[in-house]
Motif scaffolding. Structure first.
Motif, PDB file in Angstrom:
ATOM      1  N   SER A 126       4.577  -3.324  78.351  1.00 55.22           N
ATOM      2  CA  SER A 126       5.411  -3.531  77.461  1.00 55.22           C
ATOM      3  C   SER A 126       6.019  -4.896  77.468  1.00 55.22           C
ATOM      4  CB  SER A 126       6.224  -2.274  77.045  1.00 55.22           C
ATOM      5  OG  SER A 126       5.555  -1.123  76.376  1.00 55.22           O
ATOM      6  N   VAL A 127       6.455  -5.682  76.640  1.00 55.14           N
ATOM      7  CA  VAL A 127       6.877  -6.914  76.524  1.00 55.14           C
ATOM      8  C   VAL A 127       8.302  -6.988  75.604  1.00 55.14           C
ATOM      9  CG1 VAL A 127       6.932  -9.406  76.487  1.00 55.14           C
ATOM     10  CG2 VAL A 127       5.005  -7.896  77.673  1.00 55.14           C
ATOM     11  N   VAL A 128       9.351  -7.030  75.895  1.00 54.87           N
ATOM     12  CA  VAL A 128      10.329  -7.102  75.035  1.00 54.87           C
ATOM     13  C   VAL A 128      10.923  -8.553  74.968  1.00 54.87           C
ATOM     14  CG1 VAL A 128      12.738  -6.306  74.301  1.00 54.87           C
ATOM     15  CG2 VAL A 128      10.830  -4.787  75.582  1.00 54.87           C
ATOM     16  N   SER A 129      10.865  -9.438  73.849  1.00 48.13           N
ATOM     17  CA  SER A 129      11.403 -10.629  73.868  1.00 48.13           C
ATOM     18  C   SER A 129      13.039 -10.493  73.387  1.00 48.13           C
ATOM     19  CB  SER A 129      10.662 -11.406  72.708  1.00 48.13           C
ATOM     20  OG  SER A 129       9.214 -11.623  73.105  1.00 48.13           O
ATOM     21  N   ILE A 130      13.556 -11.377  73.916  1.00 51.00           N
ATOM     22  CA  ILE A 130      15.417 -11.166  73.666  1.00 51.00           C
ATOM     23  C   ILE A 130      15.485 -12.579  72.826  1.00 51.00           C
ATOM     24  CG2 ILE A 130      17.535 -11.179  74.400  1.00 51.00           C
ATOM     25  CD1 ILE A 130      16.641  -9.674  76.836  1.00 51.00           C
ATOM     26  N   PRO A 131      15.798 -12.655  71.453  1.00 51.49           N
ATOM     27  CA  PRO A 131      16.079 -13.926  70.957  1.00 51.49           C
ATOM     28  C   PRO A 131      17.010 -14.560  71.643  1.00 51.49           C
ATOM     29  CG  PRO A 131      15.699 -12.087  69.351  1.00 51.49           C
ATOM     30  CD  PRO A 131      15.635 -11.334  70.935  1.00 51.49           C
ATOM     31  N   THR A 318      10.187  -7.556  69.879  1.00 54.28           N
ATOM     32  CA  THR A 318      11.279  -8.148  69.785  1.00 54.28           C
ATOM     33  C   THR A 318      12.590  -7.314  69.953  1.00 54.28           C
ATOM     34  OG1 THR A 318      10.451 -10.004  68.447  1.00 54.28           O
ATOM     35  CG2 THR A 318      12.758 -10.144  68.870  1.00 54.28           C
ATOM     36  N   LEU A 319      13.465  -7.478  70.780  1.00 55.90           N
ATOM     37  CA  LEU A 319      14.700  -6.660  70.921  1.00 55.90           C
ATOM     38  C   LEU A 319      15.191  -6.525  69.381  1.00 55.90           C
ATOM     39  CD1 LEU A 319      16.623  -5.378  72.921  1.00 55.90           C
ATOM     40  CD2 LEU A 319      17.964  -7.450  72.534  1.00 55.90           C
ATOM     41  N   PRO A 320      15.184  -5.056  69.023  1.00 58.58           N
ATOM     42  CA  PRO A 320      15.694  -4.809  67.650  1.00 58.58           C
ATOM     43  C   PRO A 320      17.076  -5.448  67.453  1.00 58.58           C
ATOM     44  CG  PRO A 320      14.872  -2.936  68.860  1.00 58.58           C
ATOM     45  CD  PRO A 320      14.784  -3.852  69.736  1.00 58.58           C
TER      46      PRO A 320
END
Length: 373
Positions: A126-131, A318-320
């Motif tokens: 899983s990959v979580v992008s942080i804006p 993307t991070l919620p």
């Protein structure tokens, strides 16, 4: 990736970029990533890192001893359950070879940030992008000057790298997630371009026209083989797709990256030792790692363990977040939804769909603009 200042007319990088139309039956499916996917590319080097290459390439790598800079008792516990957590970042420094992408503002920031969670067995991730514009409470960190960089509330996420480099970025991510990072990987603008060019370009199909003068990218709908400069323009594009926000750009990056990971399986580097060496030389020069991966032997062994993960094996979110009512150019974490994301990864479980259903970050259809070749 971070929006650059627009170069003056006639300045380097101000030219109009045109994608080469791809031949209908091309076999040149050679690719790499932008940041997180440096690991996928280096997996291709798994059998080429011994002997001669080791001694020639080991000196290329830059390592950062993050563990030595952070207090162990101030970090999440180091849980050994077979999973891996990797912070992958793109640097937006505008100094040196990156100066053509805008003025140097006195320091680099985290242009792209992704937490890659590799599940036990190393078959899925899983990959979580942080804006980068997420307003967070940044912890006190080791500073770049050897002192302490004071934290604070309502700090943009990408300032962590600016004030304290990799160690502060890691500490900030660990503070947000409660997850200890096992590794750190970083690539900058110039390194990304060189990786793509060394591989011979990347095949993509644009479903809509893209015209973004700020990233110097102009592509008609249809198939293209993009060189390094054009690929960089694509993953930095924001004004020509969706609502022009950084959240839309992240979606575009995620779609692009998944296509690249699938294509890297068809590179066929082992047909030529020169090709293998050229890629190894470029890749090891392009990245900065934590000190546990700063040798060719360790990096190749690490990457080889991830080579079975394809684009279809990765869940990318993307991070919620939600737009900040006080500033529409900033976003705020959705605390309950974020907690669901981090709890799932800590337990080595898939991220539940309910965690992102109300997030501004995963709405829209920007990802549908680009498809793999």
């Amino acid at each position: 990736m971070t929006e650059p200042s627009t170069p003056a007319t006639g300045a380097p990088g101000a030219r109009r970029v045109k994608g080469r139309r791809r031949k209908p039956h091309t076999t040149r499916r050679k690719v790499l990533l932008s940041t997180a996917w440096t690991t996928a590319a280096l997996a291709v080097l798994g059998g080429a890192g011994a002997g001669y290459l080791y001694f020639q390439l080991n000196g290329n790598l830059t390592g950062v001893d993050i563990d030595n800079q952070l207090r162990d008792d101030d970090r999440p516990p180091n849980v050994d359950n077979g999973s891996l957590d990797i912070l992958v970042m793109g640097s937006d420094s505008r100094s040196g070879a990156n100066a053509k992408y805008g003025q140097d503002q006195g320091g680099a920031r985290s242009d792209t940030a992704m937490i890659v969670h590799v599940y036990e067995g190393h078959k899925k991730a899983s990959v979580v992008s942080i804006p980068r514009d997420t307003l967070i409470t940044r912890p006190d960190c080791p500073g770049r000057d050897g002192g302490t960089a004071a934290g604070g509330q309502r700090q943009m996420f990408n300032t962590a790298y600016e004030v304290g480099g990799p160690a502060c970025a890691v500490k900030t991510v660990e503070s947000l997630s409660g997850i200890r990072m096992d590794h750190y990987l970083e690539v900058d603008f110039t390194g990304f371009k060189k990786l793509i060019d060394t591989l011979g370009g990347v095949d993509i199909t644009t479903k809509e026209r893209i015209d973004d003068p700020k990233s110097h990218l102009h592509l008609a709908p249809g198939p293209h083989t993009l060189d390094g400069e054009q690929s960089l323009g694509l993953v930095r594009t924001r004004h020509a797709v969706g609502d022009g926000s950084d959240l839309g750009r992240i979606q575009l990056q995620q779609a692009f990256v998944k296509a690249l990971i699938d294509q890297v399986k068809d590179v066929g580097l082992f047909s030529s030792w020169k090709k293998s060496y050229d890629l190894a030389d470029t890749a090891t020069s392009a990245i900065t790692t934590d000190s546990k991966l700063d040798s060719v032997k360790d990096l190749a062994a690490f990457a080889s363990g991830l080579r079975g993960i394809g684009g279809g094996d990765m869940k990318m979110v993307t991070l919620p977040v939600q737009y900040d009512p006080a500033d529409p150019n900033r976003v705020l974490p959705q605390e309950k939804a974020d907690a669901q994301v981090w709890a799932a990864l800590r337990a080595d479980r898939p991220i539940p769909a309910s965690a992102t259903e109300d997030s501004a970050g995963d709405k829209g259809s920007v990802g549908a603009v680009v498809d793999g070749g």
